[in-house]
Design an enzyme around this catalytic site. Structure first.
Site, PDB file in Angstrom:
ATOM      1  N   LYS A  77       0.844  -1.194   0.000  1.00 15.13           N
ATOM      2  CA  LYS A  77       0.000   0.000   0.000  1.00 15.13           C
ATOM      3  C   LYS A  77       0.879   1.243   0.000  1.00 15.13           C
ATOM      4  O   LYS A  77       1.894   1.292   0.700  1.00 15.13           O
ATOM      5  CB  LYS A  77      -0.914  -0.032   1.228  1.00 15.13           C
ATOM      6  CG  LYS A  77      -1.951   1.096   1.278  1.00 15.13           C
ATOM      7  CD  LYS A  77      -2.851   0.933   2.503  1.00 15.13           C
ATOM      8  CE  LYS A  77      -3.871   2.055   2.617  1.00 15.13           C
ATOM      9  NZ  LYS A  77      -4.732   1.901   3.811  1.00 15.13           N
ATOM     10  N   SER A 152      -9.606   2.345   3.161  1.00 11.95           N
ATOM     11  CA  SER A 152      -8.740   3.048   2.227  1.00 11.95           C
ATOM     12  C   SER A 152      -7.827   2.121   1.436  1.00 11.95           C
ATOM     13  O   SER A 152      -7.183   2.549   0.476  1.00 11.95           O
ATOM     14  CB  SER A 152      -7.880   4.045   3.013  1.00 11.95           C
ATOM     15  OG  SER A 152      -7.039   3.364   3.933  1.00 11.95           O
ATOM     16  N   SER A 176     -10.064  -0.010   7.390  1.00 13.36           N
ATOM     17  CA  SER A 176      -9.514   0.141   6.039  1.00 13.36           C
ATOM     18  C   SER A 176      -8.873  -1.102   5.456  1.00 13.36           C
ATOM     19  O   SER A 176      -8.480  -1.111   4.293  1.00 13.36           O
ATOM     20  CB  SER A 176      -8.504   1.296   6.012  1.00 13.36           C
ATOM     21  OG  SER A 176      -9.159   2.539   6.144  1.00 13.36           O
TER      22      SER A 176
END
Length: 490
Positions: A77, A152, A176
């Site tokens: 990420k 996210s 998330s």
């Protein structure tokens, strides 16, 4: 070729036997990304040259029996620092930021021999529930390209669900990891706060943030989690706890006698009827395997979202002070004085959602409002944690829906922050208490064919029980065997 019908253990054995090379696996990953990413928009940067070079080194040295992750392609990420590869947090303010060191979790997977193939998209600074707040692109859900992948960690979830990689890092501040896992029909684990180092992870809410994994299977998740867990001298919030070999115990896992608590708030009539039906069917399946189920109340759940957004936004307003146009990152042009540098750099560099949360957090911490908002929210946080601790005194795990709905349409909620925030109602309480929790595929909505996630919450540092519980469900159902066809439902 995708990575749908394989696992880390299977690929490891093929690497040890010489049936496949690390170079083959890395090339397979990049071929799959090239095939899918025009539609998915899951990646912000690829690490092709360095990944192939590292694969060649591994092939030359060979893979030993105990090098379980050597040669395995993974994704990171883009709010986790990677030396020599841009880390943007999906924000214009860090558009060209090239870190000079790796985050601890990245360093650990490198030492284990895993290969980073690229950085995945996210909501800017991990602030969002749909990956529509990225400054660079909107990621699409591989089950239906008109739907969001959750946020996210939406880029990581989409990459795993599409078969680009076997695992991808996520971060979880208020859901998330778990929400994208639910929306994409994969496994997502948020470990206990302190189980994994946050050193080198771009901070959003420091008392909430935790790094975890998104994977296709429970066992792969357990293998990867073990590799990154443990005390880190760089992170004073990391816990000095023994790291078990979670994967080794899975084959003997059983849920007979498991005590499951189901909060009324997690299966209420506020859930989409199809989501509720799938979750209730999953609970009945556990009951048929010998688990006992009790309905309980967690009365402070309803305060979770307002309390969380005050506390997390307050921490964000403090953490994001460092982006000032002076030391690194974006700097506005044609500025007239120092105040102009600060104001214009932050105004032009941050997106709307980030600015909204900075303003909310600054307001909550300001003189005259601290006691009314921040201090009161902190007290509510303790009450919510007590709800969990009281229930878990008499139960092994807590279960319920991960999200109240399946993945929603792109563009349908992005202009309504309040509606977007309340998507996190069932996930943020876990972060308030610092407990481990995961989402596993439980089934599919009859209405739209989209995946539905089952959330499993456990006691502090008892990830083993979560993995065992999830693994039994996975092995006794066929939900996880379905894969998306890009552009429409399975």
């Amino acid at each position: 070729m995708s990575f749908y019908n394989t696992s880390i253990s299977e690929l490891h054995q093929q690497l040890v036997n010489g049936d496949v090379s690390a170079t083959d696996l890395v090339k397979r990953a990049f071929d799959r990304i090239e095939e899918t990413d025009d539609k998915l928009q899951a990646f912000l940067a690829l690490n092709k040259e360095a990944a192939l070079k590292r694969a060649a080194e591994i092939d030359k040295a060979g893979v030993a029996d105990d090098q379980l992750l050597a040669g395995i392609p993974l994704a990171v990420k883009d709010n986790i620092l990677t030396k020599g590869l841009t880390t943007t947090a999906a924000s214009k303010i860090l558009e060209n930021f090239n870190p000079v060191y790796d985050a601890t979790v990245v360093e650990k997977i490198k030492q284990a021999g895993a290969i980073n193939v690229g950085k995945t998209n996210l909501d800017e600074f991990a602030m969002g529930s749909s990956t529509e707040n990225s400054a660079f692109k909107t990621t699409h859900n591989p089950w239906n390209l008109t739907r969001v992948p959750g946020g996210s960690s939406g880029g990581s979830a989409a990459a795993v669900a599409a078969g680009d990689v076997l695992g991808a890092f996520g971060t979880d501040t208020g859901g998330s990891i778990r929400m994208p896992a639910s929306f994409n029909g994969i496994v997502g684990m948020k470990p206990t706060y302190g189980r994994v180092s946050r050193w080198g992870v771009i901070a959003f809410g420091s008392s909430f943030d935790q790094v975890g994994w998104l994977t296709k299977s429970v066992k792969d998740n357990a293998i990867l989690m073990q590799a990154i867990s443990g005390l880190d001298k760089h992170d004073m919030t990391s816990a000095n706890k023994e790291v078990p070999n979670w994967a080794a115990s899975l084959d003997n896992a059983s849920v007979k006698g498991l005590r499951i608590a189901v909060p009324e708030e997690y299966v209420s009539d506020k859930l989409d009827p199809d989501v509720r039906e799938v979750v209730e069917a999953a609970l009945k399946h556990y009951e048929s395997l010998g688990a006992t189920i009790d309905t309980v109340k967690m009365p402070h759940t309803k305060y979770g979202v307002p309390a969380y957004y005050i506390l997390a936004s307050s921490e964000a307003s403090s953490n994001l002070q460092r982006y000032d146009g002076i030391r690194y990152g974006f700097r506005a042009k044609d500025v007239k004085n120092l105040d102009d540098v600060y104001v214009r750099s932050r105004t032009e560099g941050f997106g709307e959602e980030v600015k909204r949360r900075i303003m909310l957090g600054t307001f909550s911490l300001s003189a005259g409002f601290y006691d009314a908002y921040f201090n009161k929210a902190a007290k509510v946080r303790r009450l919510m944690a007590n709800d969990f601790f009281n229930v878990l005194k008499d139960h092994d795990v807590i279960m319920g829906a991960t999200g109240a709905t399946t993945a929603f349409e792109i563009g349908s909620e992005v202009d309504d922050p309040t509606k977007m925030y309340f998507n996190d109602t069932l996930t943020v309480p876990v972060n308030m208490a610092g407990l481990p929790a995961m989402s596993i595929p439980a089934g599919f909505s009859k209405k739209d064919g989209m995946p539905v996630g089952l959330q499993i919450i456990g006691k502090q540092f008892d990830e083993q029980t979560l993995y065992n519980t999830a693994y039994v469900f996975e092995q006794t159902t066929d939900v996880h065997k379905r894969n998306p066809k890009l552009g429409g439902q399975d």
